[in-house]
Motif scaffolding. Structure first.
Motif, PDB file in Angstrom:
ATOM      1  N   SER A  87     -27.134  11.382  25.151  1.00 36.93           N
ATOM      2  CA  SER A  87     -27.443   9.991  24.807  1.00 36.93           C
ATOM      3  C   SER A  87     -26.193   9.117  24.899  1.00 36.93           C
ATOM      4  N   LEU A  88     -25.071   9.625  24.395  1.00 39.16           N
ATOM      5  CA  LEU A  88     -23.824   8.857  24.473  1.00 39.16           C
ATOM      6  C   LEU A  88     -23.377   8.654  25.924  1.00 39.16           C
ATOM      7  N   ALA A  89     -23.504   9.680  26.737  1.00 38.37           N
ATOM      8  CA  ALA A  89     -23.086   9.561  28.133  1.00 38.37           C
ATOM      9  C   ALA A  89     -23.981   8.591  28.896  1.00 38.37           C
ATOM     10  N   THR A  90     -25.285   8.648  28.637  1.00 38.92           N
ATOM     11  CA  THR A  90     -26.201   7.720  29.299  1.00 38.92           C
ATOM     12  C   THR A  90     -25.921   6.286  28.868  1.00 38.92           C
ATOM     13  N   GLY A  91     -25.739   6.088  27.565  1.00 39.36           N
ATOM     14  CA  GLY A  91     -25.418   4.743  27.071  1.00 39.36           C
ATOM     15  C   GLY A  91     -24.091   4.236  27.593  1.00 39.36           C
ATOM     16  N   LEU A 112     -28.703   2.956  22.896  1.00 42.62           N
ATOM     17  CA  LEU A 112     -28.513   4.367  23.237  1.00 42.62           C
ATOM     18  C   LEU A 112     -27.205   4.905  22.671  1.00 42.62           C
ATOM     19  N   ILE A 113     -26.145   4.117  22.758  1.00 39.30           N
ATOM     20  CA  ILE A 113     -24.855   4.542  22.217  1.00 39.30           C
ATOM     21  C   ILE A 113     -24.938   4.694  20.703  1.00 39.30           C
ATOM     22  N   LEU A 114     -25.555   3.742  20.026  1.00 37.97           N
ATOM     23  CA  LEU A 114     -25.651   3.811  18.573  1.00 37.97           C
ATOM     24  C   LEU A 114     -26.527   4.978  18.113  1.00 37.97           C
ATOM     25  N   ILE A 115     -27.625   5.230  18.810  1.00 38.51           N
ATOM     26  CA  ILE A 115     -28.487   6.368  18.460  1.00 38.51           C
ATOM     27  C   ILE A 115     -27.725   7.683  18.665  1.00 38.51           C
ATOM     28  N   GLY A 116     -27.034   7.803  19.785  1.00 35.51           N
ATOM     29  CA  GLY A 116     -26.264   9.017  20.045  1.00 35.51           C
ATOM     30  C   GLY A 116     -25.143   9.220  19.051  1.00 35.51           C
ATOM     31  N   LEU A 117     -24.451   8.159  18.709  1.00 35.64           N
ATOM     32  CA  LEU A 117     -23.354   8.255  17.750  1.00 35.64           C
ATOM     33  C   LEU A 117     -23.878   8.611  16.364  1.00 35.64           C
ATOM     34  N   GLY A 119     -26.686  10.149  15.641  1.00 38.41           N
ATOM     35  CA  GLY A 119     -27.176  11.524  15.673  1.00 38.41           C
ATOM     36  C   GLY A 119     -26.063  12.547  15.679  1.00 38.41           C
ATOM     37  N   TRP A 120     -24.968  12.249  16.367  1.00 43.26           N
ATOM     38  CA  TRP A 120     -23.861  13.186  16.435  1.00 43.26           C
ATOM     39  C   TRP A 120     -23.140  13.292  15.094  1.00 43.26           C
ATOM     40  N   VAL A 121     -22.985  12.174  14.415  1.00 40.72           N
ATOM     41  CA  VAL A 121     -22.291  12.193  13.125  1.00 40.72           C
ATOM     42  C   VAL A 121     -23.112  12.939  12.081  1.00 40.72           C
ATOM     43  N   PHE A 122     -24.421  12.698  12.058  1.00 41.86           N
ATOM     44  CA  PHE A 122     -25.267  13.291  11.026  1.00 41.86           C
ATOM     45  C   PHE A 122     -26.086  14.478  11.535  1.00 41.86           C
TER      46      PHE A 122
END
Length: 132
Positions: A87-91, A112-117, A119-122
């Motif tokens: 998700s982070l790479a796509t965003g 997409l960046i915020l969702i990936g970030l 999700g990765w943190v939590f």
């Protein structure tokens, strides 16, 4: 870590010498600036490694009579499966594409960046991986 710090400090001396030689011979500002920035990065990494090596125990790489097996063991914890980097790479790709194509593409990349970030943190606070 002492040896890595020394290696980066010597590398910085070499890069500085090459930056001066390149700058004098080529008179080209972009490459000269890039080499001086590489010198700065080498100095920062070498200083950090040397500074940190004084505060931690000596590793196997600092012992001249160490074997390869002396440095064996657990390196750290790495997530075995995670969809968040995708998700982070796509965003991130869409965001950089937005700079080239049009700023309107950022409306699609920022979520997409915020969702990936997020999700990765939590990632390890909920779901099946909560106990890891």
């Amino acid at each position: 870590m002492k040896i890595q710090g020394k290696m980066f400090m010597w590398l910085s001396v070499f890069v500085l010498a090459m930056a001066v030689v390149y700058g004098v011979w080529s008179k080209e500002p972009a490459g000269t600036t890039a080499l001086f920035l590489a010198f700065g990065l080498c100095i920062m990494i070498g200083f950090y490694l040397g500074f940190t090596a004084r505060r931690v125990d000596a590793g196997a790489q600092d012992n001249k009579e160490a074997d390869v097996a002396d440095d064996a063991g657990e390196i750290g914890f790495f997530s075995p499966h995670s969809w968040q980097p995708l998700s982070l790479a796509t965003g991130g790709a869409l965001a950089f594409l937005g700079v080239a194509v049009g700023w309107w593409l950022l409306y699609f990349s920022v979520p997409l960046i915020l969702i990936g970030l997020w999700g990765w943190v939590f990632e390890y606070y909920h779901g099946e991986n909560r106990t890891q």
